[in-house]
Design a protein around this motif. Structure first.
Motif: not given
Length: 191
Positions: A48-55
């Motif tokens: 759902e998220y592209e940013d690894p910090a969100d993943q």
């Protein structure tokens, strides 16, 4: 109070390198801190998220299905079914964590859903709860003899760092850290 005929925690003759696990944990924590509320990191995500910090925080916390008789777990993330956690976090690819994840997936008779690192602070415990998946696999990374799993059937320890354990998570249970040190487990939900 406890039923001696029911065993909720089982250990397996699979032991991973505890020093490599601790080293990988240290590398990961340098880049991504524990979530401030849940003390968890997610090693898989939904895409759902592209940013690894969100993943790294996708899939942390409690995910319970409507209708589960578990009033003590109040968090339900709509649309976050465990089946959707199929993407390995980029920071875990080509690491010892990926090796361990693949070995547990091969071993498990059930498909694996979320995979989290969970830190239980010293002198704390989780709420008394049950989960909707029958089995959860645990690999203690940092632990000691004063860390316990308490179920409606007994008191257990998962003392060996790097060893694979399972918990019958449909039984009412909690984890308790009665020590002066934080405890860290690698936890695998099953589907």
């Amino acid at each position: 109070m406890f039923n001696d005929n029911v065993i909720d925690v089982e250990s397996y003759p699979i032991v991973f390198d505890k020093l490599k696990l601790k080293m990988e944990l240290g590398f990961l924590l340098k880049k991504y801190p524990w979530h401030p509320h849940s003390n968890q990191l997610s090693l898989v995500h939904t895409g759902e998220y592209e940013d690894p910090a969100d993943q790294i925080y996708d899939g942390i916390g409690s995910i319970i299905k409507p209708g589960l008789d578990n009033r003590l777990n109040r968090v339900y993330r709509e649309g976050k079914e465990k089946e959707k956690f199929t993407h390995l976090h980029p920071a875990v690819k080509n690491t010892y964590f990926e090796f361990v994840i693949n070995k547990v997936r091969e071993f498990s008779e059930k498909p694996i859903g979320r995979i989290r690192l969970m830190m239980l602070r010293s002198k704390t415990c989780y709420s008394w709860h049950k989960d909707d998946d029958l089995i959860r696999y645990h690999i203690p990374i940092i632990t000691n003899p004063r860390c316990f799993i308490v179920t409606e059937h007994g008191l257990y320890t998962m003392e060996t760092e790097g060893k694979l354990y399972s918990l019958v998570s449909t039984a009412m249970h909690t984890a308790m850290n009665a020590s002066q040190d934080d405890r860290v487990h690698l936890l695998f939900d099953t589907i």
